[in-house]
Design a protein around this motif. Structure first.
Motif, mmCIF file in Angstrom:
data_model
loop_
_atom_site.group_PDB
_atom_site.id
_atom_site.type_symbol
_atom_site.label_atom_id
_atom_site.label_comp_id
_atom_site.label_asym_id
_atom_site.label_seq_id
_atom_site.Cartn_x
_atom_site.Cartn_y
_atom_site.Cartn_z
ATOM 1 N N TYR A 179 -2.088 -2.689 -14.324
ATOM 2 C CA TYR A 179 -3.181 -3.590 -13.986
ATOM 3 C C TYR A 179 -3.873 -4.020 -15.270
ATOM 4 C CZ TYR A 179 -2.615 -1.781 -9.261
ATOM 5 O OH TYR A 179 -2.112 -1.426 -8.051
ATOM 6 N N SER A 226 -10.849 -4.770 3.364
ATOM 7 C CA SER A 226 -11.023 -5.528 2.135
ATOM 8 C C SER A 226 -10.661 -6.978 2.337
ATOM 9 C CB SER A 226 -10.194 -4.931 0.998
ATOM 10 O OG SER A 226 -8.813 -5.094 1.250
ATOM 11 N N GLU A 229 -15.827 -0.835 -7.934
ATOM 12 C CA GLU A 229 -14.872 -1.793 -8.500
ATOM 13 C C GLU A 229 -15.213 -2.144 -9.936
ATOM 14 O OE1 GLU A 229 -16.451 -4.547 -5.341
ATOM 15 O OE2 GLU A 229 -15.593 -5.955 -6.775
ATOM 16 N N TYR A 230 -16.501 -2.125 -10.278
ATOM 17 C CA TYR A 230 -16.872 -2.455 -11.650
ATOM 18 C C TYR A 230 -16.536 -1.318 -12.603
ATOM 19 C CZ TYR A 230 -19.046 -6.229 -9.211
ATOM 20 O OH TYR A 230 -19.243 -7.318 -8.419
ATOM 21 N N LEU A 264 0.833 -1.203 0.000
ATOM 22 C CA LEU A 264 0.000 0.000 0.000
ATOM 23 C C LEU A 264 0.865 1.248 0.000
ATOM 24 C CD1 LEU A 264 -2.851 1.141 0.138
ATOM 25 C CD2 LEU A 264 -2.675 1.093 2.623
ATOM 26 N N ASP A 276 -11.765 -13.858 -15.539
ATOM 27 C CA ASP A 276 -12.707 -13.794 -14.421
ATOM 28 C C ASP A 276 -13.240 -12.387 -14.259
ATOM 29 O OD1 ASP A 276 -11.287 -16.183 -12.039
ATOM 30 O OD2 ASP A 276 -12.617 -16.397 -13.767
ATOM 31 N N ARG A 279 -7.014 -7.802 -7.216
ATOM 32 C CA ARG A 279 -5.935 -8.723 -7.582
ATOM 33 C C ARG A 279 -6.046 -10.008 -6.761
ATOM 34 N NH1 ARG A 279 -1.677 -6.125 -6.039
ATOM 35 N NH2 ARG A 279 -0.666 -7.565 -4.629
ATOM 36 N N ARG A 280 -6.314 -9.859 -5.464
ATOM 37 C CA ARG A 280 -6.422 -11.038 -4.626
ATOM 38 C C ARG A 280 -7.598 -11.894 -5.042
ATOM 39 N NH1 ARG A 280 -5.370 -7.418 -0.571
ATOM 40 N NH2 ARG A 280 -7.508 -7.448 0.152
ATOM 41 N N GLU A 281 -8.636 -11.263 -5.567
ATOM 42 C CA GLU A 281 -9.811 -12.023 -5.996
ATOM 43 C C GLU A 281 -9.631 -12.602 -7.376
ATOM 44 O OE1 GLU A 281 -12.976 -9.247 -5.586
ATOM 45 O OE2 GLU A 281 -13.346 -9.771 -3.491
ATOM 46 N N GLY A 282 -8.514 -12.310 -7.999
ATOM 47 C CA GLY A 282 -8.255 -12.882 -9.313
ATOM 48 C C GLY A 282 -8.946 -12.168 -10.451
ATOM 49 N N LEU A 283 -9.405 -10.953 -10.231
ATOM 50 C CA LEU A 283 -10.093 -10.230 -11.299
ATOM 51 C C LEU A 283 -9.135 -9.400 -12.135
ATOM 52 C CD1 LEU A 283 -13.287 -9.009 -9.446
ATOM 53 C CD2 LEU A 283 -12.885 -11.129 -10.655
ATOM 54 N N TYR A 308 -6.273 2.203 -4.426
ATOM 55 C CA TYR A 308 -5.202 1.209 -4.315
ATOM 56 C C TYR A 308 -5.611 -0.004 -3.489
ATOM 57 C CZ TYR A 308 -2.652 4.900 -6.583
ATOM 58 O OH TYR A 308 -2.283 5.858 -7.480
ATOM 59 N N PRO A 309 -6.259 0.193 -2.335
ATOM 60 C CA PRO A 309 -6.804 -0.989 -1.658
ATOM 61 C C PRO A 309 -7.801 -1.743 -2.531
ATOM 62 C CG PRO A 309 -6.830 0.885 -0.174
ATOM 63 C CD PRO A 309 -6.410 1.402 -1.508
ATOM 64 N N ASP A 354 2.395 1.766 -3.319
ATOM 65 C CA ASP A 354 1.439 2.291 -4.295
ATOM 66 C C ASP A 354 1.230 3.798 -4.107
ATOM 67 O OD1 ASP A 354 -0.731 -0.647 -4.391
ATOM 68 O OD2 ASP A 354 0.948 -0.040 -5.669
ATOM 69 N N ARG A 362 -15.735 -11.643 -16.950
ATOM 70 C CA ARG A 362 -17.021 -12.267 -16.654
ATOM 71 C C ARG A 362 -17.767 -11.490 -15.590
ATOM 72 N NH1 ARG A 362 -16.334 -18.162 -14.959
ATOM 73 N NH2 ARG A 362 -14.195 -18.058 -15.685
ATOM 74 N N ALA A 363 -17.021 -11.126 -14.527
ATOM 75 C CA ALA A 363 -17.653 -10.393 -13.430
ATOM 76 C C ALA A 363 -18.217 -9.070 -13.933
ATOM 77 C CB ALA A 363 -16.644 -10.148 -12.321
ATOM 78 N N GLU A 401 -8.031 -0.765 3.077
ATOM 79 C CA GLU A 401 -7.186 -1.932 2.866
ATOM 80 C C GLU A 401 -7.478 -2.996 3.919
ATOM 81 O OE1 GLU A 401 -4.863 -2.537 0.405
ATOM 82 O OE2 GLU A 401 -4.553 -4.513 1.302
ATOM 83 N N SER A 420 -5.861 -3.752 -5.013
ATOM 84 C CA SER A 420 -5.189 -4.904 -4.416
ATOM 85 C C SER A 420 -6.201 -5.998 -4.079
ATOM 86 C CB SER A 420 -4.365 -4.451 -3.202
ATOM 87 O OG SER A 420 -4.966 -4.810 -2.008
ATOM 88 N N ARG A 421 -7.404 -5.590 -3.740
ATOM 89 C CA ARG A 421 -8.434 -6.605 -3.481
ATOM 90 C C ARG A 421 -8.837 -7.303 -4.780
ATOM 91 N NH1 ARG A 421 -14.025 -6.285 -3.459
ATOM 92 N NH2 ARG A 421 -14.110 -4.030 -3.209
ATOM 93 N N PHE A 470 -15.773 -14.669 -6.602
ATOM 94 C CA PHE A 470 -15.475 -14.944 -7.996
ATOM 95 C C PHE A 470 -14.634 -16.204 -8.073
ATOM 96 C CE2 PHE A 470 -17.308 -11.055 -9.068
ATOM 97 C CZ PHE A 470 -16.944 -10.156 -8.097
ATOM 98 N N ASP A 512 -7.025 -12.810 1.501
ATOM 99 C CA ASP A 512 -7.101 -13.321 0.129
ATOM 100 C C ASP A 512 -8.424 -14.026 -0.057
ATOM 101 O OD1 ASP A 512 -3.660 -14.349 0.321
ATOM 102 O OD2 ASP A 512 -4.569 -12.417 -0.087
ATOM 103 N N THR A 513 -9.154 -13.593 -1.005
ATOM 104 C CA THR A 513 -10.500 -14.158 -1.142
ATOM 105 C C THR A 513 -10.743 -14.633 -2.549
ATOM 106 O OG1 THR A 513 -11.416 -12.014 -1.695
ATOM 107 C CG2 THR A 513 -11.455 -12.652 0.608
ATOM 108 N N ARG A 514 -11.478 -15.689 -2.622
ATOM 109 C CA ARG A 514 -12.015 -16.073 -3.911
ATOM 110 C C ARG A 514 -13.487 -16.432 -3.763
ATOM 111 N NH1 ARG A 514 -9.385 -17.695 -8.602
ATOM 112 N NH2 ARG A 514 -7.290 -16.938 -8.695
#
Lengths: 232, 122
Positions: free
Chosen positions: B82, A75, B19-20, A32, B87, B61-65, B54-55, A35, B90-91, A72, B58-59, A83, A78-80
């Motif tokens: 970025y 949020s 985010e969208y 963070l 994914d 990214r962690r979610e794979g989007l 930025y948060p 960034d 699709r989202a 931050e 980073s989220r 999605f 690590d989540t999936r």
């Protein structure tokens, strides 16, 4: 020369940000801050050295460091959850998009589709009772604790839920063993061999054993009703 | 002017769609952080605090989007670019569907035609 990152206002902002970011996991805090530093580099690039208003504007538009760190922090890990990974069923519509946040409250977990470890853990902790007796659930618990996908809370719940039957089973087994050892001397048995086994203290309180049905002898000392036919 | 309780839904709505909107900015090509900030700023009012992007990134990214790559730049420091993943695509598509439906439904209930000057709904 353009404004540099060591401009007092910028340095103060970054120092405050770093201090607040200490509540985050170290790698996320570092990311963070990196960034935001990069943001400053870009934003300040076009400003002249004496452009204090410009610097102020960049800082104001960036927003309060507390808000940024809070964003931050909330949020989540690590989540999936929302999605799914490629190859898995398509993601659903996201009603939580309309809520304040994504609802990711658990910490320290990688929630999401169960992997082989989690499936093995659950199977071992349930079916494992019947297949491997006490060993299955124990192995299942080990698998559960090794899982990166379950939170500490979920792991403790699993431990308790699995442990209770295990403990009950062991205690029950113990009692069973104790009582079966004790009841050897109180079990109804063929008359003559039995009579010789009965302790003398018991027989001395009884009518002559040979005159009474074998089942009436010793047990009557402890279980009179059942032995003598249920008379109160 | 004080914001009454009715106006407080706006920050929630913003957070829901933010985010969208960021993903939509990544439709055409990968972009670096500050570039996305500028893109959101031009949208006016969606990103009240620029630093919070930025948060959000980073989220994502962690979610794979989204994925990120650091790119060395001759002119200055390296930039983190970025890019949207499948994914993410699709989202975003799903969101656009949901959003259009939601928007039309709410508009219908509110009786709000596109021109706010009209007094009553037709």
């Amino acid at each position: 020369m353009p404004v540099q990152l060591d401009h007092p206002a910028v340095a103060a902002y970054l120092a405050r940000l770093e201090a607040l970011a200490a509540v985050l996991p170290p790698h996320r805090a570092a990311e963070l801050v990196a960034d935001i530093r990069a943001h400053f580099s870009e934003a300040l690039a076009g400003l002249g050295e004496d452009d204090a208003d410009g610097v102020r504007d960049v800082i104001d538009r960036l927003g309060d460091p507390e808000d940024i760190v809070a964003a931050e922090a909330e949020s989540g890990p690590d989540t999936r959850t929302r999605f799914t990974a490629p190859g898995e069923p398509a993601p659903q519509a996201t009603p939580e998009g309309w809520a304040a946040d994504g609802g990711r409250k658990d910490t320290d977990a990688v929630p999401g589709p169960w992997g082989p470890l989690e499936i093995a853990a659950v199977l071992l902790m349930t079916v494992g009772y019947f297949v491997l007796l006490g060993l299955g659930p124990v192995v299942g618990l080990v698998c559960a604790w090794l899982s990166p996908r379950w939170s500490r809370r979920e792991k403790w719940v699993a431990t308790i839920l699995t442990g209770i039957p295990l403990v009950i089973g062991m205690v029950g087994l113990l009692f069973l063993l104790m009582f079966s050892a004790a009841s050897v001397s109180t079990e109804p048995a063929p008359a003559e061999p039995y009579v010789t086994v009965v302790p003398s203290a018991v027989t001395s309180t009884e009518v002559a054993p040979s005159a009474v049905a074998p089942s009436a002898v010793a047990p009557s000392a402890t279980l009179p009703s059942t032995v003598t036919g249920g008379t109160p | 002017m004080e914001l009454g309780p009715a106006r407080q839904v706006l920050p929630q709505l913003r957070r829901g769609v933010l985010e969208y909107c960021v993903l939509a900015l990544l439709r055409e090509q990968p972009r670096y952080g500050f570039d996305l900030v500028r893109g959101m700023s031009s949208a006016g009012g969606l990103l009240t605090s620029e630093g919070t992007i930025y948060p959000l990134l980073s989220r994502l990214r962690r979610e794979g989007l989204v994925t990120t790559t650091w790119s060395e730049s001759d002119a200055g420091p390296p930039r983190r670019y970025y890019a949207m993943t499948t994914d993410g695509q699709r989202a975003l598509e799903r969101f656009v569907e949901d959003w259009c439906h939601f928007r039309d439904t709410v508009d219908g209930v509110l009786g709000a035609p596109s021109a706010p000057a009209q007094g009553r709904s037709s």
